[in-house]
Design a protein around this motif. Structure first.
Motif, mmCIF file in Angstrom:
data_model
loop_
_atom_site.group_PDB
_atom_site.id
_atom_site.type_symbol
_atom_site.label_atom_id
_atom_site.label_comp_id
_atom_site.label_asym_id
_atom_site.label_seq_id
_atom_site.Cartn_x
_atom_site.Cartn_y
_atom_site.Cartn_z
ATOM 1 N N ARG A 62 -8.244 2.291 -0.214
ATOM 2 C CA ARG A 62 -9.267 3.130 0.420
ATOM 3 C C ARG A 62 -8.630 4.390 0.694
ATOM 4 N NH1 ARG A 62 -11.240 -2.507 2.925
ATOM 5 N NH2 ARG A 62 -12.348 -3.057 1.426
ATOM 6 N N GLY A 63 -9.005 4.707 1.159
ATOM 7 C CA GLY A 63 -8.696 6.285 2.175
ATOM 8 C C GLY A 63 -7.589 7.304 1.805
ATOM 9 N N GLU A 64 -6.376 7.107 2.290
ATOM 10 C CA GLU A 64 -5.029 8.131 1.803
ATOM 11 C C GLU A 64 -3.853 7.047 0.710
ATOM 12 O OE1 GLU A 64 -3.909 5.792 6.187
ATOM 13 O OE2 GLU A 64 -5.483 6.606 4.327
ATOM 14 N N HIS A 65 -4.799 6.079 0.214
ATOM 15 C CA HIS A 65 -3.404 4.915 0.012
ATOM 16 C C HIS A 65 -4.094 5.436 -1.551
ATOM 17 C CE1 HIS A 65 -3.021 2.623 3.819
ATOM 18 N NE2 HIS A 65 -1.973 2.951 3.061
ATOM 19 N N PHE A 66 -3.118 5.256 -2.459
ATOM 20 C CA PHE A 66 -3.358 6.106 -3.402
ATOM 21 C C PHE A 66 -2.865 4.846 -4.990
ATOM 22 C CE2 PHE A 66 1.114 7.056 -3.489
ATOM 23 C CZ PHE A 66 1.869 7.054 -4.164
ATOM 24 N N LEU A 67 -1.922 3.331 -4.016
ATOM 25 C CA LEU A 67 -2.057 2.416 -4.314
ATOM 26 C C LEU A 67 -2.483 0.872 -3.760
ATOM 27 C CD1 LEU A 67 -0.562 0.631 -6.926
ATOM 28 C CD2 LEU A 67 1.392 1.123 -5.917
ATOM 29 N N ALA A 68 -2.493 -0.202 -3.885
ATOM 30 C CA ALA A 68 -3.242 -1.086 -3.285
ATOM 31 C C ALA A 68 -2.269 -2.200 -4.483
ATOM 32 C CB ALA A 68 -4.928 -1.309 -3.069
ATOM 33 N N ARG A 94 0.361 -1.256 -0.316
ATOM 34 C CA ARG A 94 -0.128 0.045 -0.812
ATOM 35 C C ARG A 94 0.793 1.650 -0.272
ATOM 36 N NH1 ARG A 94 -3.495 -2.637 4.685
ATOM 37 N NH2 ARG A 94 -5.234 -3.669 3.214
ATOM 38 N N CYS A 95 0.411 2.248 -1.061
ATOM 39 C CA CYS A 95 1.456 3.408 -1.161
ATOM 40 C C CYS A 95 0.605 4.511 -0.623
ATOM 41 C CB CYS A 95 1.894 3.554 -2.846
ATOM 42 S SG CYS A 95 3.246 1.840 -2.629
ATOM 43 N N GLY A 96 0.644 5.288 0.207
ATOM 44 C CA GLY A 96 0.453 6.602 0.379
ATOM 45 C C GLY A 96 1.292 7.883 0.077
ATOM 46 N N ARG A 97 0.551 9.592 -0.175
ATOM 47 C CA ARG A 97 1.564 10.363 -0.035
ATOM 48 C C ARG A 97 1.043 12.074 1.089
ATOM 49 N NH1 ARG A 97 3.095 12.775 -6.043
ATOM 50 N NH2 ARG A 97 4.026 13.749 -4.771
ATOM 51 N N ASP A 98 2.113 12.462 2.114
ATOM 52 C CA ASP A 98 1.682 12.965 2.389
ATOM 53 C C ASP A 98 1.205 14.269 1.651
ATOM 54 O OD1 ASP A 98 2.244 14.760 5.378
ATOM 55 O OD2 ASP A 98 3.342 16.568 3.407
ATOM 56 N N GLN A 99 -0.147 14.978 1.971
ATOM 57 C CA GLN A 99 -1.122 15.943 1.340
ATOM 58 C C GLN A 99 -0.424 17.307 1.056
ATOM 59 O OE1 GLN A 99 -4.043 15.169 -0.648
ATOM 60 N NE2 GLN A 99 -2.512 12.965 0.113
ATOM 61 N N ASP A 100 0.206 17.307 2.582
ATOM 62 C CA ASP A 100 1.394 19.198 1.862
ATOM 63 C C ASP A 100 2.427 18.971 1.366
ATOM 64 O OD1 ASP A 100 0.015 19.762 4.058
ATOM 65 O OD2 ASP A 100 0.820 19.991 5.792
ATOM 66 N N HIS A 101 3.299 17.916 1.776
ATOM 67 C CA HIS A 101 3.934 17.104 0.428
ATOM 68 C C HIS A 101 3.719 17.499 -1.238
ATOM 69 C CE1 HIS A 101 7.274 15.002 -2.084
ATOM 70 N NE2 HIS A 101 8.120 15.126 -1.315
ATOM 71 N N ILE A 149 -3.866 15.929 -8.740
ATOM 72 C CA ILE A 149 -2.450 14.976 -7.507
ATOM 73 C C ILE A 149 -3.107 13.941 -8.149
ATOM 74 C CG2 ILE A 149 -4.120 14.401 -5.158
ATOM 75 C CD1 ILE A 149 -4.815 16.831 -3.870
ATOM 76 N N VAL A 150 -4.371 13.398 -8.876
ATOM 77 C CA VAL A 150 -4.889 12.452 -9.403
ATOM 78 C C VAL A 150 -3.771 11.808 -10.341
ATOM 79 C CG1 VAL A 150 -6.698 11.598 -10.768
ATOM 80 C CG2 VAL A 150 -7.146 12.601 -9.126
ATOM 81 N N ARG A 151 -3.316 13.222 -10.954
ATOM 82 C CA ARG A 151 -2.196 12.567 -11.813
ATOM 83 C C ARG A 151 -1.299 12.095 -11.492
ATOM 84 N NH1 ARG A 151 1.747 15.072 -15.201
ATOM 85 N NH2 ARG A 151 1.709 16.713 -13.352
ATOM 86 N N ARG A 152 -0.773 13.403 -10.673
ATOM 87 C CA ARG A 152 0.932 12.494 -10.401
ATOM 88 C C ARG A 152 0.473 11.217 -9.248
ATOM 89 N NH1 ARG A 152 4.215 17.613 -9.198
ATOM 90 N NH2 ARG A 152 3.339 18.890 -10.645
ATOM 91 N N ASN A 153 -0.257 10.657 -8.261
ATOM 92 C CA ASN A 153 -0.964 9.545 -7.920
ATOM 93 C C ASN A 153 -0.923 8.476 -9.174
ATOM 94 O OD1 ASN A 153 -0.528 10.848 -5.542
ATOM 95 N ND2 ASN A 153 -2.823 11.135 -4.910
ATOM 96 N N ASP A 154 -1.489 8.492 -10.278
ATOM 97 C CA ASP A 154 -1.398 8.176 -10.935
ATOM 98 C C ASP A 154 -0.639 7.275 -11.795
ATOM 99 O OD1 ASP A 154 -3.750 7.660 -10.597
ATOM 100 O OD2 ASP A 154 -5.048 8.564 -12.927
ATOM 101 N N ASP A 155 0.870 8.194 -12.094
ATOM 102 C CA ASP A 155 1.580 8.238 -12.214
ATOM 103 C C ASP A 155 2.956 7.638 -11.436
ATOM 104 O OD1 ASP A 155 1.238 9.512 -14.682
ATOM 105 O OD2 ASP A 155 2.295 11.416 -14.114
ATOM 106 N N TYR A 200 6.121 9.991 0.470
ATOM 107 C CA TYR A 200 5.820 9.032 0.193
ATOM 108 C C TYR A 200 5.671 8.034 1.510
ATOM 109 C CZ TYR A 200 5.886 9.711 -4.891
ATOM 110 O OH TYR A 200 5.445 11.025 -5.792
ATOM 111 N N GLU A 201 4.536 6.693 1.816
ATOM 112 C CA GLU A 201 4.536 6.009 2.399
ATOM 113 C C GLU A 201 4.612 4.631 1.786
ATOM 114 O OE1 GLU A 201 3.012 4.210 6.598
ATOM 115 O OE2 GLU A 201 1.877 6.411 6.240
#
Length: 237
Positions: A189-195, A114-121, A161-167, A223-224
């Protein structure tokens, strides 16, 4: 009598499960149901089956032990069949498909990422790299700012945000996929852009974990990346 089903294995799997407790308050150790060429690992079905922590852990403990000794077709927690005879019939009726799947899973384990991103970042990144985002951001801070400016900024940031997360998701999967036998996308789900789940050869497990760590270090603190495993190969049966 209903039976709780944990997994399907080859007939020659050693089934070292005599010291384990099955699912259910009064359950003894799991046993097996034999088909002509396959076996299922089962126990008496509890009368009141609920996903309590102890029951889920008991289910997982059986699968973990089975995985130590060979390929397994794992059942999700809570799978109950009407009787031993029904299980044996299903083993024989679907023997060819089950055998093919067991062959494909032999020597392999699942890892879930699972991957997430810090929104401020990501917001700082957008404002640094997008002249239009900077222009709109500056416009919204003026006294003359309009509702249209705020709406345009919100829409632009949402799209970015969507484009960068998809990339990022595509790049991460591309970096890790060469070390896996198969890849199965999951539900974000939630804050994760990749599962995503990876089916990995046991012999490459350390290599795969090292690749995940290297990718996390390359992407930095914004990134997490959370890796879970080894797991029964639920995503690949």
């Amino acid at each position: 009598m209903p039976v709780y089903v944990y997994a399907i294995t080859d007939a020659d799997h050693p089934h070292r499960i005599d010291d384990l407790k099955g699912v259910g308050e009064s359950a003894g150790p799991p046993t097996t149901v034999e088909g002509r060429s396959l076996k299922a690992v089962v126990s008496d079905a509890p009368a009141d089956l609920r996903p309590k922590r102890r029951e889920v852990l008991a289910h997982q403990a059986v699968l973990d032990r089975l995985l130590e000794d060979g390929a397994v077709l794992p059942m999700r927690f809570g799978f109950v069949a009407p009787s031993h005879d029904e299980v044996a019939g299903a083993l024989d009726e679907n023997a060819e498909n089950y055998a093919r799947t067991l062959e494909r899973l032999a020597g392999r384990l699942e890892y879930h990422l699972r991957c997430g991103r810090d929104q401020d970042h990501v917001l700082r990144e957008i404002l640094t790299e997008s002249p239009e985002a900077r222009r709109l951001s500056e416009a919204t801070r003026r006294e003359s700012a309009t509702h249209g400016d705020r709406m345009a900024l919100g829409e632009l940031i949402s799209q970015e945000i969507v484009r960068r997360n998809d990339d990022a998701a595509r790049e991460i999967v591309d970096a890790l996929a060469p070390a896996a036998a198969q890849v199965a996308p999951g539900e974000t789900r939630g804050e994760h852009f990749l599962a995503v789940s990876f089916l990995v050869d046991r012999t490459r497990a350390t290599e795969f974990a090292d690749l995940v760590r290297a990718e996390a270090e390359r992407r930095g603190d914004g990134y997490e990346l959370s890796l879970h495993g080894p797991l029964p190969p639920y995503s690949f049966v």
